[in-house]
Design a protein around this motif. Structure first.
Motif, PDB file in Angstrom:
ATOM      1  N   ALA A 131      14.327  -5.358 -54.892  1.00  0.00           N
ATOM      2  CA  ALA A 131      13.491  -4.490 -54.064  1.00  0.00           C
ATOM      3  C   ALA A 131      14.187  -3.161 -53.788  1.00  0.00           C
ATOM      4  O   ALA A 131      13.545  -2.095 -53.818  1.00  0.00           O
ATOM      5  N   VAL A 132      15.484  -3.198 -53.541  1.00  0.00           N
ATOM      6  CA  VAL A 132      16.234  -1.969 -53.278  1.00  0.00           C
ATOM      7  C   VAL A 132      16.234  -1.075 -54.508  1.00  0.00           C
ATOM      8  O   VAL A 132      16.039   0.145 -54.412  1.00  0.00           O
ATOM      9  N   SER A 133      16.440  -1.660 -55.682  1.00  0.00           N
ATOM     10  CA  SER A 133      16.444  -0.885 -56.917  1.00  0.00           C
ATOM     11  C   SER A 133      15.092  -0.235 -57.165  1.00  0.00           C
ATOM     12  O   SER A 133      15.005   0.955 -57.511  1.00  0.00           O
ATOM     13  N   ASP A 134      14.019  -1.005 -56.975  1.00  0.00           N
ATOM     14  CA  ASP A 134      12.671  -0.462 -57.177  1.00  0.00           C
ATOM     15  C   ASP A 134      12.381   0.651 -56.174  1.00  0.00           C
ATOM     16  O   ASP A 134      11.793   1.691 -56.527  1.00  0.00           O
ATOM     17  N   LEU A 135      12.778   0.433 -54.919  1.00  0.00           N
ATOM     18  CA  LEU A 135      12.545   1.435 -53.887  1.00  0.00           C
ATOM     19  C   LEU A 135      13.304   2.720 -54.200  1.00  0.00           C
ATOM     20  O   LEU A 135      12.751   3.822 -54.072  1.00  0.00           O
ATOM     21  N   ALA A 136      14.546   2.595 -54.616  1.00  0.00           N
ATOM     22  CA  ALA A 136      15.342   3.782 -54.955  1.00  0.00           C
ATOM     23  C   ALA A 136      14.697   4.570 -56.097  1.00  0.00           C
ATOM     24  O   ALA A 136      14.670   5.808 -56.070  1.00  0.00           O
ATOM     25  N   ASP A 137      14.156   3.863 -57.079  1.00  0.00           N
ATOM     26  CA  ASP A 137      13.476   4.535 -58.190  1.00  0.00           C
ATOM     27  C   ASP A 137      12.249   5.306 -57.696  1.00  0.00           C
ATOM     28  O   ASP A 137      12.010   6.456 -58.102  1.00  0.00           O
ATOM     29  N   GLU A 138      11.454   4.674 -56.839  1.00  0.00           N
ATOM     30  CA  GLU A 138      10.258   5.333 -56.304  1.00  0.00           C
ATOM     31  C   GLU A 138      10.627   6.587 -55.512  1.00  0.00           C
ATOM     32  O   GLU A 138       9.958   7.619 -55.611  1.00  0.00           O
ATOM     33  N   LEU A 139      11.691   6.492 -54.736  1.00  0.00           N
ATOM     34  CA  LEU A 139      12.091   7.629 -53.905  1.00  0.00           C
ATOM     35  C   LEU A 139      12.598   8.785 -54.753  1.00  0.00           C
ATOM     36  O   LEU A 139      12.353   9.948 -54.427  1.00  0.00           O
ATOM     37  N   ARG A 140      13.292   8.483 -55.831  1.00  0.00           N
ATOM     38  CA  ARG A 140      13.742   9.550 -56.729  1.00  0.00           C
ATOM     39  C   ARG A 140      12.551  10.292 -57.323  1.00  0.00           C
ATOM     40  O   ARG A 140      12.585  11.520 -57.463  1.00  0.00           O
ATOM     41  N   GLN A 141      11.495   9.562 -57.661  1.00  0.00           N
ATOM     42  CA  GLN A 141      10.304  10.207 -58.196  1.00  0.00           C
ATOM     43  C   GLN A 141       9.597  11.037 -57.130  1.00  0.00           C
ATOM     44  O   GLN A 141       9.130  12.151 -57.397  1.00  0.00           O
ATOM     45  N   LEU A 142       9.516  10.497 -55.915  1.00  0.00           N
ATOM     46  CA  LEU A 142       8.874  11.237 -54.827  1.00  0.00           C
ATOM     47  C   LEU A 142       9.598  12.541 -54.542  1.00  0.00           C
ATOM     48  O   LEU A 142       8.970  13.559 -54.231  1.00  0.00           O
ATOM     49  N   ALA A 143      10.909  12.507 -54.637  1.00  0.00           N
ATOM     50  CA  ALA A 143      11.708  13.670 -54.263  1.00  0.00           C
ATOM     51  C   ALA A 143      11.451  14.874 -55.162  1.00  0.00           C
ATOM     52  O   ALA A 143      11.667  16.016 -54.746  1.00  0.00           O
ATOM     53  N   VAL A 144      10.959  14.648 -56.379  1.00  0.00           N
ATOM     54  CA  VAL A 144      10.828  15.754 -57.333  1.00  0.00           C
ATOM     55  C   VAL A 144       9.416  15.974 -57.851  1.00  0.00           C
ATOM     56  O   VAL A 144       9.151  16.993 -58.486  1.00  0.00           O
ATOM     57  N   SER A 145       8.495  15.047 -57.549  1.00  0.00           N
ATOM     58  CA  SER A 145       7.219  15.105 -58.268  1.00  0.00           C
ATOM     59  C   SER A 145       6.002  15.435 -57.424  1.00  0.00           C
ATOM     60  O   SER A 145       4.921  15.614 -57.966  1.00  0.00           O
ATOM     61  N   VAL A 146       6.128  15.502 -56.111  1.00  0.00           N
ATOM     62  CA  VAL A 146       4.959  15.756 -55.269  1.00  0.00           C
ATOM     63  C   VAL A 146       5.289  16.827 -54.239  1.00  0.00           C
ATOM     64  O   VAL A 146       6.449  17.186 -54.036  1.00  0.00           O
ATOM     65  N   ASP A 147       4.215  17.344 -53.562  1.00  0.00           N
ATOM     66  CA  ASP A 147       4.444  18.307 -52.506  1.00  0.00           C
ATOM     67  C   ASP A 147       4.993  17.595 -51.266  1.00  0.00           C
ATOM     68  O   ASP A 147       5.119  16.371 -51.239  1.00  0.00           O
ATOM     69  N   THR A 148       5.312  18.374 -50.248  1.00  0.00           N
ATOM     70  CA  THR A 148       5.966  17.793 -49.070  1.00  0.00           C
ATOM     71  C   THR A 148       5.074  16.779 -48.367  1.00  0.00           C
ATOM     72  O   THR A 148       5.549  15.717 -47.931  1.00  0.00           O
ATOM     73  N   VAL A 149       3.780  17.070 -48.246  1.00  0.00           N
ATOM     74  CA  VAL A 149       2.870  16.118 -47.597  1.00  0.00           C
ATOM     75  C   VAL A 149       2.835  14.810 -48.383  1.00  0.00           C
ATOM     76  O   VAL A 149       2.953  13.719 -47.812  1.00  0.00           O
ATOM     77  N   GLY A 150       2.692  14.921 -49.713  1.00  0.00           N
ATOM     78  CA  GLY A 150       2.678  13.715 -50.530  1.00  0.00           C
ATOM     79  C   GLY A 150       3.996  12.965 -50.472  1.00  0.00           C
ATOM     80  O   GLY A 150       4.033  11.733 -50.534  1.00  0.00           O
ATOM     81  N   MET A 151       5.082  13.699 -50.349  1.00  0.00           N
ATOM     82  CA  MET A 151       6.399  13.068 -50.262  1.00  0.00           C
ATOM     83  C   MET A 151       6.524  12.250 -48.980  1.00  0.00           C
ATOM     84  O   MET A 151       7.000  11.102 -48.995  1.00  0.00           O
ATOM     85  N   LEU A 152       6.095  12.824 -47.855  1.00  0.00           N
ATOM     86  CA  LEU A 152       6.215  12.122 -46.581  1.00  0.00           C
ATOM     87  C   LEU A 152       5.318  10.890 -46.535  1.00  0.00           C
ATOM     88  O   LEU A 152       5.748   9.800 -46.143  1.00  0.00           O
ATOM     89  N   THR A 153       4.057  11.058 -46.931  1.00  0.00           N
ATOM     90  CA  THR A 153       3.165   9.894 -46.931  1.00  0.00           C
ATOM     91  C   THR A 153       3.612   8.872 -47.958  1.00  0.00           C
ATOM     92  O   THR A 153       3.513   7.666 -47.741  1.00  0.00           O
ATOM     93  N   GLY A 154       4.143   9.360 -49.089  1.00  0.00           N
ATOM     94  CA  GLY A 154       4.618   8.454 -50.124  1.00  0.00           C
ATOM     95  C   GLY A 154       5.778   7.599 -49.664  1.00  0.00           C
ATOM     96  O   GLY A 154       5.928   6.444 -50.092  1.00  0.00           O
TER      97      GLY A 154
END
Length: 316
Positions: A131-154
């Motif tokens: 779960a930690v590995s999957d979560l870290a992967d998702e967060l790396r994608q959020l950090a670079v791929s969406v706007d700030t609103v999408g990042m926070l909700t994501g």
């Protein structure tokens, strides 16, 4: 000192006024609030450490209450400060350590798998490498791929998908925001918002708050999160102004202090939420430290925070 315009305070919606606003309108207000907060952060004031740690304490107190615990800010502070290094601080103390971790570590270290695993355990979740590995992967994608609103909700959606809930989502969102804005340290913001309503609507573990009624659609959840972000930013700015006044008083009286290692004590007071009267300060005896704190209280430069005759704790 950063002054918040009156229009911005009026524009931050409360729970009742939120339904009538569009997501775009709330996002504009949040942008202004975060901009004002950014000005405080980039000053890198000498008291910024104490400010972040005080915000971490507030977030931990809200987290504890949502988890059904009885510890308030004073009890949480005691759990950490009155425990010997290396000893178990207990579940309540771990909640505070999780938020303190956010406030002291460089943002680039916060979302590593190793750090995420430690935070999740501090917040009461069982160790789960996958779960930690999957979560870290998702967060790396959020950090670079969406706007700030999408990042926070994501961040909240990612936490929900892994059954970690609202508290973890708030911690992750604060870390991501610091990375996005290039801050040297994250600011504990969303954890201190009691009225935050986000999530899928399914109740989670006790450490997470159940979403409030009315956050049934994606737009409603986004507006609720953005409004909480704006409130949190203004709350942090107000606290910064209060601590700046107290820090200025401490720095004004510092030249009058004759005790050895007084400069080190002043530095600790500016960088941390509080210090125990028995703190190990190089060049300072326990008796000398107590006398120094008595003098600082007499001069109005610090406060005794515990209200006890023994095991006293001092801070701005």
């Amino acid at each position: 000192m950063t002054t918040v315009p009156a229009w911005l305070r009026r524009a931050v919606p409360d729970a009742q006024g939120l339904a009538s606003k569009d997501v775009e309108d709330v996002a504009l207000v949040v942008g202004a609030a975060i901009g004002a907060l950014d000005a405080v952060v980039r000053r890198q004031a000498r008291w910024a450490g104490a400010w972040r740690q005080r915000l971490a304490l507030s977030a931990a107190a809200v987290t504890a209450k949502q988890a059904g615990r009885v510890e308030d800010e004073s009890a949480l502070r005691d759990a950490v400060l009155l425990t010997r290094p290396g000893d178990n601080v207990g579940p309540a103390g771990l909640l505070l350590l999780a938020w303190r971790r956010l406030a002291v570590r460089p943002p680039e270290d916060l979302l590593t798998e190793n750090n995420l695993a430690g935070v999740l355990e501090d917040l009461g979740h069982a160790h789960d490498d996958e779960a930690v590995s999957d979560l870290a992967d998702e967060l790396r994608q959020l950090a670079v791929s969406v706007d700030t609103v999408g990042m926070l909700t994501g961040a909240f959606m990612a936490a929900e998908r892994h059954s970690f809930g609202r508290t973890v989502g708030a911690w992750l969102a604060d870390a991501l925001l610091a990375q996005r804005l290039g801050w040297t340290h994250a600011i504990p913001l969303l954890g201190g918002e009691v009225a935050l309503a986000v999530g899928t609507g399914r109740p989670r573990r006790p450490v997470s708050a159940a979403p409030a009624a009315g956050a049934d659609t994606e737009a409603d959840r986004a507006k609720s999160l953005l409004a909480a972000q704006a409130r949190a930013a203004l709350r942090a700015i107000d606290l910064s102004a209060e601590l700046e006044r107290r820090a200025d008083r401490l720095l004004a009286v510092a030249p009058k202090l004759r005790a050895k290692a007084a400069d080190a004590v002043v530095g600790k007071l500016l960088s941390d939420d509080a210090i125990v009267a028995s703190e190990n300060i190089a060049g300072m005896s326990d008796r000398g430290l107590r006398r120094l704190f008595d003098r600082l209280v007499e001069l109005g430069a610090v406060r005794e925070l515990s209200g006890r005759p023994a095991f006293r704790i001092y801070g701005l």
